[in-house]
Design an enzyme around this catalytic site. Structure first.
Site, mmCIF file in Angstrom:
data_model
loop_
_atom_site.group_PDB
_atom_site.id
_atom_site.type_symbol
_atom_site.label_atom_id
_atom_site.label_comp_id
_atom_site.label_asym_id
_atom_site.label_seq_id
_atom_site.Cartn_x
_atom_site.Cartn_y
_atom_site.Cartn_z
ATOM 1 N N LYS A 22 -26.572 66.057 -67.900
ATOM 2 C CA LYS A 22 -27.121 65.086 -66.930
ATOM 3 C C LYS A 22 -27.709 65.796 -65.706
ATOM 4 C CE LYS A 22 -24.303 63.295 -63.887
ATOM 5 N NZ LYS A 22 -24.368 63.198 -62.438
ATOM 6 N N ASN A 23 -26.948 66.736 -65.141
ATOM 7 C CA ASN A 23 -27.395 67.314 -63.875
ATOM 8 C C ASN A 23 -28.580 68.262 -64.049
ATOM 9 O OD1 ASN A 23 -25.612 65.756 -62.517
ATOM 10 N ND2 ASN A 23 -24.057 67.350 -62.260
ATOM 11 N N CYS A 117 -21.226 59.782 -49.906
ATOM 12 C CA CYS A 117 -20.818 59.017 -51.078
ATOM 13 C C CYS A 117 -19.321 59.106 -51.224
ATOM 14 C CB CYS A 117 -21.552 59.480 -52.321
ATOM 15 S SG CYS A 117 -20.996 61.065 -52.890
ATOM 16 N N ARG A 122 -22.394 64.389 -47.666
ATOM 17 C CA ARG A 122 -23.152 65.381 -48.439
ATOM 18 C C ARG A 122 -24.480 65.670 -47.736
ATOM 19 N NH1 ARG A 122 -22.646 63.293 -54.587
ATOM 20 N NH2 ARG A 122 -23.581 65.294 -55.100
ATOM 21 N N ASP A 305 -16.538 69.268 -60.629
ATOM 22 C CA ASP A 305 -16.722 68.084 -61.479
ATOM 23 C C ASP A 305 -15.667 67.984 -62.584
ATOM 24 O OD1 ASP A 305 -18.872 67.471 -59.921
ATOM 25 O OD2 ASP A 305 -20.394 68.108 -61.351
ATOM 26 N N ARG A 397 -22.439 56.454 -65.608
ATOM 27 C CA ARG A 397 -23.519 57.216 -64.966
ATOM 28 C C ARG A 397 -23.674 58.579 -65.637
ATOM 29 N NH1 ARG A 397 -23.481 56.954 -58.519
ATOM 30 N NH2 ARG A 397 -25.208 58.330 -59.009
#
Ligand code: EPZ
Length: 432
Positions: A22-23, A117, A122, A305, A397
């Site tokens: 994803k990233n 968030c 951030r 993560d 997500r």
């Protein structure tokens, strides 16, 4: 609102295939609009963050054509706006990669300023520092960040902190600047390397990605390309820890074992077995695991993560473990949820002191963010009884078909609409 209902206690077993990162995809999709020619991206994960990034690209006029669930064709030749509105940035921070991409291509871009968030404040000061060093004027007004330049000129830049987003954003802009840019203290994450490789496949000249010095020789323009995204390191790591937590035996396919070394090392340290193949990894656990210390660090350190997922495993292991979060200030929000399941974790500043308990018990818990949600699913899979995980749109997500993949490994897990009592009852009957 959908939720997962999980009946815990089954050892996961079998094979699972990991999707695209994803990233990496978020950066690559932004980079794809930097050429007026067609780009084909393969191995795209079908998760909500990616859908939003594609919508953001479409909203500025680029042509987006979904070929199948994991392949998209993008043509940035039809872009008619250089402004990314608040709606997208609020939903995914990474739409700010369009700032670097559009600034590089058109020397002008405006993007709503992302706020903080659920995992902490951030800032994006390093992105701004990089754009300014390339010669852009950056203004923040009315919630928008505007970057403009007559021309961008290569520069020698030293990041004050290790930033994945800053490294990617500046790399994008510098790819179309005049002359050479050197980024020192660059982030080394696999997704930074993947974005660099993608830029090079479009004719950019980026060298050194994956080390802490990246050298970018600006080119006049980029051309079309077909590119396949690397496997998702965090999705893979999450399944590794789900296998460990349930004392399972799972082979995780389509991975790059090198990217998983920090996770593998911790799994082995607490007493499970990991077998590495060329593009697969097998994780076997058959006893209660031991304690350890984990500190999150930039790659190749232990990824932030994966912090909630390893803490969840340690919450069920013997002895006292210490988990230190060094990237984000507020990534322990899930601890109160785990406590509802019987975990004994005390948070002091950026450290969690975990006293392993023999067993977690199912409870209703609420996911505070993407990775914490995945950790609560792991807890539910291992716990005695039924766990309901709420707020799963956050999990979706970043995890494609999460419940289906878990079910294929033998988990009793259903996704239901919280308001629909009938489907809820049915799901509970199904999981037993
Ligand atoms: C990326 O976020 C990932 N997101 C995150 O993944 C991941 O947690 C993070 O890197 C760290 O690995 C994407 O790739 C889209 P950073 P990013 O810039 O780029 C500070 C997930 O679950 N900082 O490396 O936003 C910052 O506050 C997510 O998939 C500054 O101070 O992270 C943080 O403490 C969540 N100034 C640290 O650096 C800046 O200008 C690392 O942030 C930029 C960052």
């Amino acid at each position: 609102m959908e939720q997962y209902i999980i009946k815990g206690g089954k050892a996961l077993a079998g094979e699972v295939t990991i999707g695209g990162a994803k990233n990496a995809a978020l950066g690559i999709l932004a980079a794809a609009v930097m050429t007026d020619e067609q780009v084909t991206i393969e191995n795209l994960p079908d998760v909500s963050d990616i859908c939003i990034q594609l919508q953001a690209i479409e909203a500025i006029g680029a042509k987006v054509e979904r070929i199948d669930r994991h392949t998209v064709k993008i043509n940035g030749g039809t872009i008619n706006s250089r402004s990314i509105d608040d709606d997208f940035v609020r939903r995914i921070r990474a739409s700010y990669y369009l700032l670097g991409a559009l600034l590089g291509k058109y020397k002008y871009a405006e993007v709503a300023l992302p706020g903080g968030c659920n995992i902490g404040s951030r800032p994006i000061d390093q992105h701004i520092k990089g754009f300014e060093a390339l010669g852009a004027e950056v203004k923040i007004q009315h919630g928008m960040i505007t970057a403009s330049a007559k021309k961008l000129v290569g520069t020698h830049l030293y990041f004050d902190c290790n930033t994945v987003g800053g490294t990617i954003n500046v790399m994008l802009a510098a790819a179309l600047a005049e002359g050479q840019t050197i980024i020192e203290n660059a982030a080394k994450e696999p997704h930074v390397v993947d974005v660099a490789n993608f830029l090079n496949s479009m004719g950019a000249n980026v060298k050194g990605a994956g080390t802490d010095v990246i050298r970018i020789k600006g080119v006049n323009k980029l051309h079309g390309s077909t590119y396949s995204i690397i496997p998702d390191q965090i999705e893979a790591g999450t399944f590794m820890l789900a296998a460990v937590a349930t004392k399972g035996d799972v082979t995780i396919k389509n991975v790059i074992p090198k990217h998983l070394e920090a996770i593998t090392a911790k799994i082995v340290e607490i007493g499970a077995e990991v077998e590495e193949f060329d593009d697969a990894i097998r994780v076997v656990a058959n006893k209660r695991l031991g304690h350890t210390q984990v500190k999150t660090l930039p790659y190749p350190g232990f990824p932030t993560d994966m912090q909630p997922q390893i803490a969840t495993v340690l919450a069920m292991s013997s002895g006292t473990s210490i988990v230190t979060e060094s990237i984000y200030e507020n990534r322990f929000k899930y601890v109160d949820e785990l406590a509802r399941m019987g975990a004994s974790i005390k948070v002091e500043g950026n450290t969690a002191i975990i006293d392993g308990v023999a067993e977690l018990t199912g409870a209703k818990v609420c996911s505070p963010d993407l990775r914490a949600g995945a950790a609560l699913v792991i807890a539910g899979l291992a716990a005695e009884g039924v766990t309901v995980v709420e707020n799963i749109e956050l999990v979706e997500r970043g995890y494609e078909n999460f419940e289906d993949k878990m079910k294929e490994l033998g988990a009793s897990m259903e996704k239901v609409d919280a308001e629909d009592e009938k489907s809820n009852r049915k799901a509970r009957l199904k999981i037993g």
